[in-house]
Enzyme design. Structure first.
Site: not given
Ligand code: UD1
Ligand code: UDP
Length: 379
Positions: A99, A121, A135, A215, A217, A248
């Site tokens: 995604d 997936e 995502e 990580h 957003r 990250h």
């Protein structure tokens, strides 16, 4: 069946990890497929590190990463360059995974060219467009664009069916991330790989070790800072606890983690660890605290309890199996759950049984079988 040209599009570290078994499986059938790998380079260092360890080589590199890139800027560049590549190379199939922006742009570019699009997936959903952001919306868009949907679980298949995807276009295959995990675990000895921080290599096997990653957003607006605050409190409360946090490379993550945790003697903020080292750490950790999608799948298979720092997850299978627990971003809740699991073996025990809710490690073979069957049917 005449040989079909398959273009596998990879942008980030997890896409490399999850598509490597598929690329390997395609290469095993040269009479059926001519396989080419395109990296967009949405990630640079993280992607190159993972590709090298997985013995993956790119045939095309679109080199799109920019520091602190915006979603629109990244999408524009990736779409433009993928469009040109597909026009030039005319693949029969474009394969995308998951995604990310790369996956969404790859599916859209394939769709514009009338190319068959396969989505590895497929069908993961929280139902909330804001979490994970962006995502959840990327994967819904990809579901509209794709011709073939490789769902890792029955729940993912059910989500696709609810959205109107035709049953014959879906295959339940397991998640290729488990294929990669088992592949790498075979190669990772009891001796820790070089990339494991020396502070951890020196520890006795039973020493309490907390592994942290983060990580997403949607956590930049306070959530990640709250998680870091909880980690610090737990390190203070459990006197011998060692914490390893591979940070990250996203500058926003770096800034938050370093501001909160850099000066603590038992909290090791380290560069992202190579996949081999990370699998070793995940296997070794007493508990893992993470918002990562892949880690939620890997930890149950290794019997490492995982606390998920998200308000909702699309991987409820791990929670239902008893291997994962959702703890959100509330520092008090995170602290309480962490301390209990780290200090109380009886509380930890039910979460340390290895479980495989995301497949048995044969997903790539099933995906390529299904692809072959589909392409044969279309002739
Ligand atoms: C992306 C994906 C996310 C996935 C994650 C895996 C999107 C929208 N997000 O998020 O779904 O879970 O990758 O890690 O597709 N950077 C580097 N070097 C690298 C990688 C990143 O410097 O190797 C820095 C750059 O400044 C870059 C920033 O991180 O601009 C953000 O990268 P990006 O791919 O946009 O977002 P991620 O947060 O990594
Ligand atoms: N990983 C790694 N090194 C690290 C952290 C994670 O190799 O320092 C691996 C991990 O084993 C998993 C994948 O990277 O397979 C997860 O990537 P990430 O959390 O960045 O993305 P997500 O899975 O959330 O999309």
């Amino acid at each position: 069946m005449e040989t079909k040209r398959v273009l596998t599009v990879i942008g980030t570290r997890p896409e490399a990890i999850k598509l490597a078994p598929v690329v390997r499986e395609l290469a095993r059938r040269p009479d059926r497929f001519r396989s080419r790998v395109c990296v967009t380079g949405q990630h640079r260092e993280l992607l190159d590190q993972a590709m090298a360890e997985l013995q993956l080589e790119a045939d095309h590199d679109l080199d799109v990463m920019r520091p602190d890139q915006s979603l629109a800027g990244l999408t524009t560049l990736a779409l433009e360059r993928l469009d040109r590549l597909i026009a030039d190379t005319e693949p029969d199939v474009v394969l995308v995974q998951g995604d990310t922006t790369t996956a969404m742009a790859g599916a859209l570019a394939g769709f514009y060219h009338g190319t068959t699009v396969g989505h590895v997936e497929a069908g993961l959903r929280t139902g909330n467009p804001q979490a994970p952001f962006p995502e959840e919306v990327n994967r819904r868009l990809i579901a509209d664009l794709a011709d073939l949907h490789f769902a890792p679980t029955e729940a993912a298949q059910a989500a696709l069916l609810r959205e109107g995807v035709a049953e014959e276009r879906i295959r339940v295959t397991g998640n290729t991330g488990i294929d990669s995990l088992l592949w790498m675990r075979e190669r990772v000895d009891t001796v820790p790989p070089e990339s494991v921080p020396s502070a951890v290599r020196a520890l006795p096997a039973s020493h309490p070790l907390l592994l942290v990653t983060g990580h997403r957003r949607e956590s930049f607006n306070g959530g990640l800072a709250a998680v870091c605050e909880a980690v610090r409190t737990v390190a203070d409360a459990v006197p011998d606890l060692v914490v390893v946090y591979p940070v990250h490379l996203n500058p926003q993550v770096q800034a938050t983690a370093r501001a909160a945790l850099a000066d603590h003697g038992r909290i090791h903020l380290v560069e992202p660890v190579g996949y081999a080292g990370f699998v070793w750490l995940l296997n070794r950790a007493t508990v893992v605290l993470s918002d990562s999608g892949g880690v939620q799948e890997e930890a149950p298979a290794l019997g490492t309890p995982v606390l998920v720092t998200r308000e909702e997850t699309e991987r409820l299978e791990a929670v239902a199996a008893g291997s994962a627990r959702l703890v959100g971003h509330d520092p008090d809740r995170i602290e309480a759950e962490l301390i209990r699991l780290i200090t109380d073996p009886a509380a930890r025990a039910p979460m340390t049984v290895p479980r495989f809710p995301f497949g048995d490690g044969t997903a790539a073979r099933q995906i390529v079988d299904a692809l072959e069957e589909w392409l044969q049917g279309g002739e």
